[in-house]
Design an enzyme around this catalytic site. Sequence first.
Site, PDB file in Angstrom:
ATOM      1  N   ASP A 124      20.538  22.333 -15.735  1.00  0.00           N
ATOM      2  CA  ASP A 124      20.862  21.755 -17.016  1.00  0.00           C
ATOM      3  C   ASP A 124      22.154  20.612 -16.915  1.00  0.00           C
ATOM      4  O   ASP A 124      23.191  20.601 -17.194  1.00  0.00           O
ATOM      5  CB  ASP A 124      20.363  22.180 -18.502  1.00  0.00           C
ATOM      6  CG  ASP A 124      20.842  21.243 -19.811  1.00  0.00           C
ATOM      7  OD1 ASP A 124      20.124  20.417 -19.773  1.00  0.00           O
ATOM      8  OD2 ASP A 124      21.726  21.835 -20.516  1.00  0.00           O
TER       9      ASP A 124
ATOM     10  N   GLU B  49      16.775  18.683 -14.899  1.00  0.00           N
ATOM     11  CA  GLU B  49      16.384  18.452 -16.444  1.00  0.00           C
ATOM     12  C   GLU B  49      16.433  16.620 -16.154  1.00  0.00           C
ATOM     13  O   GLU B  49      17.425  16.673 -15.118  1.00  0.00           O
ATOM     14  CB  GLU B  49      16.715  18.659 -17.715  1.00  0.00           C
ATOM     15  CG  GLU B  49      16.049  18.044 -19.003  1.00  0.00           C
ATOM     16  CD  GLU B  49      16.686  18.890 -19.692  1.00  0.00           C
ATOM     17  OE1 GLU B  49      16.993  18.274 -21.225  1.00  0.00           O
ATOM     18  OE2 GLU B  49      17.151  19.607 -19.660  1.00  0.00           O
TER      19      GLU B  49
ATOM     20  N   ASP C 231      23.359  25.957 -22.490  1.00  0.00           N
ATOM     21  CA  ASP C 231      22.832  25.301 -21.586  1.00  0.00           C
ATOM     22  C   ASP C 231      22.708  26.366 -20.214  1.00  0.00           C
ATOM     23  O   ASP C 231      21.895  25.685 -19.684  1.00  0.00           O
ATOM     24  CB  ASP C 231      24.658  24.801 -20.898  1.00  0.00           C
ATOM     25  CG  ASP C 231      25.439  23.600 -22.380  1.00  0.00           C
ATOM     26  OD1 ASP C 231      24.571  22.624 -22.469  1.00  0.00           O
ATOM     27  OD2 ASP C 231      26.720  23.897 -21.997  1.00  0.00           O
TER      28      ASP C 231
END
Length: 181
Positions: free
Chosen positions: A7, A66, A138
């Site tokens: 991420d 992502e 996160d």
Amino acid sequence: MIILGIDPGLRTTGFGVIHKQGTKLRYIASGTIKSGEGDLPTRLKVILDGVSELTAVYTPDCAAIEKVFVNVNPQSTLLLGQARGAAICGLVSASLSVAEYSPTQIKQAVTGTGKAAKTQVQEMVARLLALPGLPGSDAADALGVAICHANTHDTLAAIATIDLAARGTAGLRMKRGRLVG
């Protein structure tokens, strides 16, 4: 199969490592890479080095990251894109294949809805991986990326092997989040 999920973020990049065997998912590790304050090139190097270290320690078979979403602030979007680029460079330097998923695809895979709140993602990641507590946001997002890839990888591989010769195509591809021939 060991999957490394990322991420990306300029200040904090989340990571999650899971093991997939058949339909079972097992948690290996998760956490964050903190780039701190300072000039942009130094912060990007911290992300690159951190991702490179993760690939050396956990020796994943593949990785997923992502996709960047467009913020209201274009400058923030550009900075996020640069952080994402540094992470991707760390992954491909380790000769990993890198899959990319939108935030909506990740939330859909983890929670069943593409508009889930961060807390819902954290709770479902904890349930799916049988964690004793909630991971940080996160790390949870990165584990969600890995879970999304674990679930999507087999499906896409199975679809790609379908004989579509009668339709005159070699396989399917993604277009705007949908499979098309």
